[in-house]
Write an enzyme that holds these catalytic residues in place. Structure first.
Site, PDB file in Angstrom:
ATOM      1  N   ASP A  94     -20.470 140.073 -29.843  1.00 46.57           N
ATOM      2  CA  ASP A  94     -20.585 140.733 -28.538  1.00 46.57           C
ATOM      3  C   ASP A  94     -19.521 140.130 -27.623  1.00 46.57           C
ATOM      4  OD1 ASP A  94     -21.296 142.295 -26.459  1.00 46.57           O
ATOM      5  OD2 ASP A  94     -23.334 141.526 -26.251  1.00 46.57           O
ATOM      6  N   ALA A  95     -18.346 140.739 -27.682  1.00 52.78           N
ATOM      7  CA  ALA A  95     -17.150 140.157 -27.075  1.00 52.78           C
ATOM      8  C   ALA A  95     -16.588 141.030 -25.962  1.00 52.78           C
ATOM      9  CB  ALA A  95     -16.084 139.952 -28.154  1.00 52.78           C
ATOM     10  N   LYS A  96     -16.915 142.318 -25.990  1.00 53.44           N
ATOM     11  CA  LYS A  96     -16.465 143.279 -24.972  1.00 53.44           C
ATOM     12  C   LYS A  96     -14.960 143.157 -24.723  1.00 53.44           C
ATOM     13  CE  LYS A  96     -21.103 143.766 -23.059  1.00 53.44           C
ATOM     14  NZ  LYS A  96     -21.907 142.735 -23.765  1.00 53.44           N
ATOM     15  N   ARG A  97     -14.207 143.144 -25.825  1.00 56.65           N
ATOM     16  CA  ARG A  97     -12.768 143.020 -25.751  1.00 56.65           C
ATOM     17  C   ARG A  97     -12.107 144.371 -25.526  1.00 56.65           C
ATOM     18  NH1 ARG A  97     -14.525 138.201 -25.611  1.00 56.65           N
ATOM     19  NH2 ARG A  97     -13.508 136.536 -26.761  1.00 56.65           N
TER      20      ARG A  97
ATOM     21  N   ASP B  99     -19.004 141.326 -18.399  1.00 57.30           N
ATOM     22  CA  ASP B  99     -20.296 141.477 -19.058  1.00 57.30           C
ATOM     23  C   ASP B  99     -21.357 141.481 -17.962  1.00 57.30           C
ATOM     24  OD1 ASP B  99     -22.477 141.273 -20.976  1.00 57.30           O
ATOM     25  OD2 ASP B  99     -21.009 140.436 -22.366  1.00 57.30           O
TER      26      ASP B  99
END
EC number: 4.1.1.23
Lengths: 276, 276
Positions: A94-97, B99
């Protein structure tokens, strides 16, 4: 892991639970803080206690990066441990890159080659070339942010396109379906917006959805399943704090296992109701 | 670093150049590959050769993460080296994070406490609570993605709001100005969209803009300065590949220094034209 294998694991374990390994070093039970790598020790015990009830684990990178390179080392050890001991598990970074094409390729290298994750969460703002490099790997997945569980989701995700009238999160869903398939693309849809899952299922009948926000953030598992489940389940529902911090004492792993089992039993019922 | 200090450094060095430390281990000159930490050795020489002509450095996290925890260690060493030897430098983590609130707080902890960056690039899709935790630090900065330099920028950033008629990147600019000030918030605007800089300056007259895309990506420095410069300069123009890979041989640092000086001299002219 491909979609069929994921579905088979869901059927076998009677669970579509993803455990969020959001391991905050400040919340680790005291008896572990003297260990060489307290974050890894905590994760290891949590995984051993919950793996029978879960199909996926999702470490959120922020928790590891807050410890610098040592945190990345704890993450790498965690991934290796799960891969070796529980090879059936679906592993999500879960890095939201998301960055320009050649840079996203390097993020893909980080999470799919250097680390052996099955999937990475990706932010859509920079568009196609920021997302597609993650799709150049067989049986690896992009999980694209569509409708997030937080309050800030209302700032931009509901802005309606003056041409189509559709809110931005729907445009993200429809546009991105040209970039990948239900075999390499999932979406993040927050459980706190469960009433939207019906519309989202009309747009994306086949794609798996990763649903955070059940538990501490207030989303309802029953409503998520009612509105979001498809014929291959199509859901991975995440719980983090409710499981990994079920107890702050020496019994933390046992309590985490119980919390995971309680959710798994509810999921078993929901799968049965759907005839799965 | 605050805005006044940044402007003073720009005046002193006659430069608004940011050097992108996008250090790809596969492109490092061969004679360095035997070093204990080739990435750090490369960065150190590049920084020493270019610091006289630059006001900022911007490591892109993807390049470091592609090497796992060892890459994060190289990054930490690079930051420490620059902080100690060139304390006047503005240090940007090009991380494009974002996030839910409590998780963004941990990213802020990573980049502002564990590492001593001045600024982090942040993606806007998840809205206010994903951005604000980065603003809880005195003299630290959020650099929010507004209009990016890549082709994928056209997928979502130009979608017009059915109520206001404004494209999404403008809504990001106007909405986010309620979250911070020109003292803790900058924006990313790609040099490849330099014709948009005029409109953007009308919306955000005071905010600094971080402008990637000059050089390899095709943007023009002159046009960026003409459309984007304000009375405190208000620009940090990034160049990565054109500087750090000016040569692949033993003279790489010398050539990088020359490339940086060439840009600095052009910047000096552009500052003079503006009376700065």
């Amino acid at each position: 892991m491909n979609r069929q294998q994921l579905f088979e694991q869901i059927q076998k374990k009677r669970s579509f639970l993803c455990v969020g390994l959001d391991t905050d070093v400040l919340k680790i039970p005291k008896h572990l803080t003297g260990e060489e790598d307290p974050v890894f020790s905590f994760n290891k015990e949590i995984v051993d206690a919950t793996a029978a009830f879960s199909v996926a684990y999702k470490p959120n990178l922020a928790f590891y990066e807050s410890l610098g390179w040592q945190g990345w080392q704890s993450l790498e050890k965690t991934v290796k441990y799960i891969r070796e001991k529980y090879p059936e598990i679906f592993l999500i970074a879960d890095a939201k890159r998301g960055d320009i094409g050649n840079t996203s390729s390097l993020y893909a290298r980080a999470f799919f080659e250097k680390l052996d994750f099955d999937a990475v969460t990706v932010a859509p703002y920079m568009g196609e070339d920021s997302v597609k490099p993650f799709m150049n790997y067989a049986n690896k997945w992009v999980i694209l942010l569509a409708l997030t569980s937080n309050k800030g989701a209302f700032d931009f995700q509901f802005i309606r396109d003056d041409k189509t009238g559709n809110p931005l999160f729907e445009t993200v869903l429809t546009t991105s379906q040209n970039w990948g398939t239900a075999e390499n693309l999932m979406y993040v849809v927050g459980a706190t917006k469960a009433e939207k899952l019906k519309e989202i299922r009309e747009i994306t009948p086949d794609h798996f959805l990763l649903v955070p926000g059940v538990g501490a953030q207030g989303g309802s598992l029953q409503e998520v399943a009612k509105n979001g489940m498809n014929s291959q389940c199509g859901l991975l529902v995440n719980s983090s704090r409710g499981i990994i911090y079920a107890s702050a004492n020496e019994d933390f792993a046992e309590r985490a296992g119980e919390a995971a089992r309680t959710i798994q039993q509810e999921m078993d019922m929901l799968l049965k109701e759907k005839g799965l």
